[in-house]
Every structure is written in structure tokens, then in C-alpha cells.
Design a protein around this motif. Structure first.
Motif, PDB file in Angstrom:
ATOM      1  N   VAL A 282       4.307 -43.873   2.059  1.00 12.72           N
ATOM      2  CA  VAL A 282       2.996 -44.490   1.953  1.00 12.72           C
ATOM      3  C   VAL A 282       2.532 -45.086   3.284  1.00 12.72           C
ATOM      4  O   VAL A 282       1.338 -45.180   3.560  1.00 12.72           O
ATOM      5  CB  VAL A 282       3.005 -45.547   0.814  1.00 12.72           C
ATOM      6  N   MET A 283       3.484 -45.454   4.151  1.00 13.31           N
ATOM      7  CA  MET A 283       3.138 -46.026   5.462  1.00 13.31           C
ATOM      8  C   MET A 283       3.058 -44.977   6.570  1.00 13.31           C
ATOM      9  O   MET A 283       2.589 -45.259   7.677  1.00 13.31           O
ATOM     10  CB  MET A 283       4.182 -47.077   5.868  1.00 13.31           C
ATOM     11  N   PHE A 284       3.503 -43.771   6.286  1.00  7.47           N
ATOM     12  CA  PHE A 284       3.774 -42.751   7.299  1.00  7.47           C
ATOM     13  C   PHE A 284       2.544 -42.419   8.159  1.00  7.47           C
ATOM     14  O   PHE A 284       2.545 -42.568   9.382  1.00  7.47           O
ATOM     15  CB  PHE A 284       4.292 -41.500   6.591  1.00  7.47           C
ATOM     16  N   THR A 285       1.485 -41.941   7.521  1.00  9.38           N
ATOM     17  CA  THR A 285       0.374 -41.399   8.302  1.00  9.38           C
ATOM     18  C   THR A 285      -0.344 -42.474   9.106  1.00  9.38           C
ATOM     19  O   THR A 285      -0.775 -42.225  10.239  1.00  9.38           O
ATOM     20  CB  THR A 285      -0.632 -40.664   7.398  1.00  9.38           C
ATOM     21  N   GLU A 286      -0.488 -43.674   8.547  1.00 11.62           N
ATOM     22  CA  GLU A 286      -1.221 -44.710   9.277  1.00 11.62           C
ATOM     23  C   GLU A 286      -0.459 -45.174  10.509  1.00 11.62           C
ATOM     24  O   GLU A 286      -1.059 -45.411  11.570  1.00 11.62           O
ATOM     25  CB  GLU A 286      -1.523 -45.898   8.359  1.00 11.62           C
ATOM     26  N   VAL A 287       0.873 -45.275  10.403  1.00 13.09           N
ATOM     27  CA  VAL A 287       1.663 -45.625  11.588  1.00 13.09           C
ATOM     28  C   VAL A 287       1.532 -44.532  12.642  1.00 13.09           C
ATOM     29  O   VAL A 287       1.444 -44.811  13.847  1.00 13.09           O
ATOM     30  CB  VAL A 287       3.140 -45.864  11.220  1.00 13.09           C
TER      31      VAL A 287
END
Length: 382
Positions: A282-287
Motif C-alpha cells: 500500500v505504501m509502495f508506489t507513493e514512496v
């Protein structure tokens, strides 16, 4: 000087699980404790292994299966008690990251007179005398070849790591047949987790000439095989590709480290009990959006590994990578936002403070992140 860390002996490929009894005998195990979870127990995976054990170990095998999805410190202590009470002399972990991390922690905690919390951090383990074998039943965590065990600290509401080369298993057996019964949701979350390992280890400030090829090849294999394994669970070719890719990503991040995706995922697991794979996904793309401008040439390599045409230029790589990662997560039904997990928006400042404290991981990230930066990432994902 470079030191490459992995399990002392590695068996891979279809049918490798049949070698477990022989490997246990080679390690002089007489009364092994098998550490697993109830999901594996009910899947039909472990029964053939136990059947093979009857010939060599008769009734001397003990079983511990009270593993939670995100193992807490009391689970390790309880498992240690089971090991001692049954007079076991070795540990065999069969399961996902939770089972393997629990088993690894137990192996180094047996005989230690300190509180378990004393082992958190880097190189706090004194020694390990208990032989240890790990067999993953998911294609994702890479725990079978890393020197880390992640546990949930209930009081701190945060995941914490025990980091020591003593945690490296004596034997890792990566057998794709053990992953066939893995439910689709677990296949998805663990598969994206492996992709996070591959990408973050490639971007790590501590990547090397040894780890980078492993990271890139793992990305390519996951990009081609995850959806097939998700949609067709019995597709053995896809399962073998995913098992191998997860192993390669584990070897890469076990040496190069992971970064901000994991650091921001830790408080989600510790406080809200999101599984490791889902919280990473869930955090992957934004980071990745935040990292791109700090390592554009590396993102071009990642884009090619994820199937971009060779005509793609560096300025286009960031958008391609984010779009492909978003698409893949959608294809395997990974939730997109924190609100889908009923996480209140007002806790974002606390999550940001907690994540900012995970310096062991943030130091690997190509972009330095402030508390305000991290809060902005959580807000964007909300």
C-alpha cells in the motif's frame, strides 16, 4: 571488501522439500520442533513432510503452530517454552515470514537469560547453538536467507527487528510445490512484497555489483509471473518463477537492505496489524514517486526490468514505473488506500514520527525523508 550473507546451505527447485529429513539428519537433529501456522496445517502442505519424517524421527517430532499473522514477542517466548518442554534439539520452520521469523528468533533466544527485547537491534545476539532449517510456503518474504527476524512490539505498537548473522539458517529449502496451496490474497501480498524487496534493494545506498543483478532479475520474473500465479494457483511454472524470484530478492535485500517503503510499513503493522506484505504494497508506489528524482538512472533500469520498451528515456522512467506498479497491484487486488483499513487520518502525525525512527532502514533509502515528508506520503496514500 564485500561480504555476501545467506543461509549456509541452499536447496531450490521443484521437489526440494523431499530432502528435508536428510538435511535434518545431517544437522544431527533427533527431536526437531516444527514451527508453522494453522493456515499451513490446514492446507495439506505439511502432511506429506510429516509422513516422510515418520521413518527417521518416529514420534520424536514436536509441532508448534500458534503463530499469529504478525508475530509478537510473547509468541517467541511461548515457542521457546514448547522447545524446552519437549526437549527438542533443532528447529524446522515451514510457513511464511511469520513462521520463519518466529523460528529464527527462537533459535537465537534458546538459552539466553536476558529479556527478549534485549535482542532487538543490530548484533545484540550472543550466539546460536540450535540448528535451524527454513522452508517458505509463500513466495515473498525471503526470510529463509536473511539475517533478520521482525517481531511486533505490542507496547511500542511498532515492528522491530533482531538483526544478526546468527539468524541465518543452516539450511534453506525453497520448493515451489509448497506454495501451490497459498490462497490468492496471500499470493498477491507476498508477491508484491518480493517486488518491494527487489526494487528497494536495487535503489539502496548499499547495493553492490553482487546484489543489483539479483534485484533486476527478480523484478523481471515477478512482473511476468505474479498475475499468472494469482489467477492460476496450480500453474507450477509461475509458482517456480515466483519462488525463485522471491529467493533472489531475499538474497539481494538481505545484503543491500530495504528502504522507506518498509520503514513506513512498520508502524502500520505494529499499530493496526496490517500484514507485512499488504502494508508494504500500500505504501509502495507513493514512496517510489518521492524517490524518483533522486535516482533517475536507476529508475530507468527498473522500468526496463518491468517491461518498458528500450526506447523509453530517463525522463519517462518514473511515470512508467509508478504506473506499472499501480497496475500490477490493481490486477492482484491489493488495496490502494489507508482508509480501506479503517485507519483514522488523525493518527498520521504519530505514524510519521514512528516511521522516522526506523533509521536502520531509512539510511538505505536514496532520498532522505523528514518527518514532514513521511507525513505527506501517508496523507497521499490515505
Amino acid at each position: 571488501m564485500q561480504v555476501f550473507k545467506t543461509a549456509r546451505r541452499l536447496l531450490t527447485g521443484y521437489g526440494a522439500s523431499a530432502q528435508l529429513a536428510a538435511e535434518a539428519e545431517d544437522l544431527m537433529m533427533k527431536r526437531p520442533l516444527i514451527v508453522t501456522d494453522k493456515g499451513v496445517l490446514g492446507s495439506g502442505v505439511i502432511e506429506p513432510i510429516l509422513e516422510r519424517f515418520k521413518h527417521d524421527f518416529a514420534d520424536s517430532t514436536s509441532l508448534y503452530s500458534d503463530i499469529s499473522a504478525e508475530p509478537e514477542t510473547h509468541v517467541v517466548e511461548d515457542c521457546c517454552h514448547s522447545f524446552t518442554a519437549n526437549k527438542c534439539d533443532g528447529i524446522i520452520a515451514i510457513g511464511g515470514g511469520s513462521a520463519m521469523d518466529t523460528a529464527k528468533a527462537v533459535a537465537v533466544y534458546i538459552g539466553d537469560d536476558r529479556k527478549l527485547e534485549a535482542l532487538f537491534g543490530e548484533d545484540q545476539v550472543r550466539t546460536r547453538e540450535t540448528p535451524l532449517i527454513c522452508l517458505p510456503t509463500t513466495a515473498g518474504t525471503g526470510s529463509e536467507v536473511t539475517n533478520i527476524a521482525i517481531l511486533s512490539d505490542v507496547n511500542a505498537q511498532l515492528k522491530k527487528g533482531i538483526v544478526s548473522n546468527q539468524l541465518l539458517p543452516d539450511v534453506a529449502i525453497v520448493a515451489p510445490e509448497l506454495t501451490v496451496s497459498c490462497p490468492p490474497a496471500v499470493t498477491a501480498a507476498s508477491g508484491v512484497d518480493a517486488l518491494v524487496h527487489a526494487v528497494e534493494s536495487y535503489l539502496s545506498n548499499f547495493s553492490t555489483e553482487l546484489t543489483r543483478p539479483l534485484s533486476l532479475r527478480a523484478m523481471t520474473m515477478i512482473n511476468k509471473s505474479l498475475l499468472h500465479a494469482y489467477e492460476n494457483p496450480k500453474d507450477m511454472k509461475a509458482r517456480e518463477q515466483m519462488a525463485t524470484a522471491s529467493l533472489m530478492a531475499g538474497l539481494a535485500f538481505g545484503n543491500a537492505g530495504v528502504g522507506a517503503v518498509h520503514a513506513l510499513a512498520y508502524p502500520l503493522g505494529g499499530r493496526f496489524h496490517l500484514s507485512h506484505g499488504v502494508s508494504n504494497a500500500v505504501m509502495f508506489t507513493e514512496v517510489m514517486r518521492w524517490n524518483y528524482s533522486y535516482c533517475r538512472s536507476l529508475f530507468l533500469d527498473i522500468a526496463y526490468a518491468l517491461g518498458a520498451p528500450q526506447t523509453l528515456i530517463e525522463e519517462e522512467a518514473g511515470d512508467f514505473v509508478v504506473e506499472r506498479l499501480t497496475q500490477l497491484c490493481e490486477q492482484v487486488n491489493i488495496p490502494k488506500t489507508l482508509r480501506e483499513f479503517d485507519i483514522p487520518k488523525e493518527v498520521i502525525p504519530e505514524l510519521a514520527e514512528s516511521a522516522h525512527g526506523v533509521t536502520r532502514l531509512l539510511r538505505n533509502n536514496p532520498r532522505e525523508l523528514s518527518v514532514e515528508d513521511i507525513a505527506a506520503i501517508y496523507t497521499a496514500v490515505y
